[in-house]
Design an enzyme around this catalytic site. Structure first.
Site, PDB file in Angstrom:
ATOM      1  N   LEU A  50       0.861  -1.182   0.000  1.00  0.00           N
ATOM      2  CA  LEU A  50       0.000   0.000   0.000  1.00  0.00           C
ATOM      3  C   LEU A  50       0.897   1.231   0.000  1.00  0.00           C
ATOM      4  O   LEU A  50       1.878   1.283   0.748  1.00  0.00           O
ATOM      5  CB  LEU A  50      -0.883   0.032   1.249  1.00  0.00           C
ATOM      6  CG  LEU A  50      -2.193  -0.763   1.247  1.00  0.00           C
ATOM      7  CD1 LEU A  50      -2.853  -0.659   2.611  1.00  0.00           C
ATOM      8  CD2 LEU A  50      -3.142  -0.282   0.165  1.00  0.00           C
ATOM      9  N   ASP A  51       0.565   2.230  -0.812  1.00  0.00           N
ATOM     10  CA  ASP A  51       1.323   3.481  -0.799  1.00  0.00           C
ATOM     11  C   ASP A  51       1.260   4.119   0.587  1.00  0.00           C
ATOM     12  O   ASP A  51       0.294   3.915   1.324  1.00  0.00           O
ATOM     13  CB  ASP A  51       0.750   4.463  -1.826  1.00  0.00           C
ATOM     14  CG  ASP A  51       1.024   4.037  -3.257  1.00  0.00           C
ATOM     15  OD1 ASP A  51       1.943   3.230  -3.469  1.00  0.00           O
ATOM     16  OD2 ASP A  51       0.311   4.517  -4.161  1.00  0.00           O
ATOM     17  N   PRO A  52       2.261   4.927   0.956  1.00  0.00           N
ATOM     18  CA  PRO A  52       2.233   5.585   2.272  1.00  0.00           C
ATOM     19  C   PRO A  52       0.953   6.375   2.528  1.00  0.00           C
ATOM     20  O   PRO A  52       0.446   6.389   3.650  1.00  0.00           O
ATOM     21  CB  PRO A  52       3.461   6.499   2.224  1.00  0.00           C
ATOM     22  CG  PRO A  52       4.411   5.785   1.322  1.00  0.00           C
ATOM     23  CD  PRO A  52       3.536   5.159   0.255  1.00  0.00           C
TER      24      PRO A  52
END
Length: 308
Positions: A50-52
């Site tokens: 998951l992206d930050p």
């Protein structure tokens, strides 16, 4: 002194799956390492980055469960997202720089038509700011250096794309999609179809395969538990393969299988199966459709959600 330091950092064997609700602003790897430390686990991995900026479901595999991570990497996923219309960014999300702006003139009908056009089997060009590799180098490294490389479009399936609400120039949508789908790219494509551009401002993963974010725990909640209670939150290793047909073996057959032997077994149609011996999960096997069972991926410990 050296021996004492090694003792303090000794990890224990923990097998199972932790359903983590990742907070915004943390990388998937940082979330993994924090959870691993809290569980004092010897081996851990995650099942899809998951992206930050994204929140939501991040299943972590521990110990023997790491052998079966691919099952979730290949699984369908669901997200809830917010798309800001009128501004397109170089990253496709709110962390990038604006590269185009346009006035927003949309109606409910035009939004629903655009969502319908993006539903089903479509092709996506992966964003430059992604972990996909070109010549062994992640695309985001080229992007940060100001280099854009050609990317081939890839087929993905959008099972459903639902409008949840409209607030000003922002749309809330729910996405149910196949593996490999970039919701940032969906946001860009949606904005372009509406004639005004768009980018992703919020993203929350709500489901992967059989797992739902409602079952997940936050890092804060995990840390608040007594250390000895944390392992009780883990799902068993075989939760990753529950969608596969189940084969039961007796003790003799199980012993042969664990030695790598091919068995005659009533395993039905050809394909992967999950194998149990006297109620214990042994791993994955493959049936050839003619009554022959071969071991494919076996556990090397008694695979439970408890520490061994």
């Amino acid at each position: 002194m050296k021996a004492s330091k090694q003792f303090r950092h000794q990890r224990r064997i923990v097998d199972g799956v932790l359903l983590l609700d990742k907070p915004r602003g943390l990388t998937s790897n940082a979330a993994l390492q924090t959870a691993r430390r809290l569980l004092n686990a010897a081996k851990a991995g995650h099942t899809g980055t998951l992206d930050p900026m994204a929140t939501g479901l991040l299943p972590l595999t521990l110990g023997e469960a790491t052998k079966f991570s691919q099952m979730l990497l290949d699984a369908d996923k669901a997200y809830e997202a917010t798309v800001r219309l009128g501004i397109e960014t170089d990253t496709g999300d709110a962390e990038g720089a604006a590269i185009a702006t346009a006035p927003v003139h949309v109606t409910d009908d035009s939004i629903r038509q655009a969502l319908a056009a993006l539903t089903g089997e479509i092709e996506q060009v992966p964003p430059m700011y992604s972990a996909l590799k070109r010549d062994g180098k992640p695309l985001y490294e080229y992007a940060r250096a100001g280099i854009e490389v050609e990317r081939a479009a890839r087929p993905v399936t959008i099972h459903s794309l639902e409008l949840l609400g409209v607030e000003g120039d922002s749309l809330r949508i729910r996405v149910d999609c196949s593996k490999g789908t970039y919701v940032r790219t969906l946001a860009i494509d949606l904005g372009r179809l509406l004639g005004c551009g768009g980018h992703l401002t919020e993203l929350r993963r709500t489901r992967i395969g059989p797992f739902n974010v409602d079952e997940a725990v936050t890092l804060t909640a995990l840390e608040a538990l007594p250390a000895e209670s944390r392992v009780g939150l883990l799902a068993p290793v075989d939760a990753l393969v529950g969608h596969l047909p189940r084969i039961e073996l007796d003790a003799f057959q199980a012993g042969l299988l664990l030695q790598g032997r091919v068995l005659a077994a009533p395993c039905g149609a050809a394909g992967l199966v999950r194998i149990y011996g006297e109620g214990r999960y042994l791993g994955l096997g493959e049936c050839d459709g003619n009554g022959t069972l071969s071991p494919k991926r076996l556990v090397s410990t008694v695979a439970t959600a408890q520490q061994s």
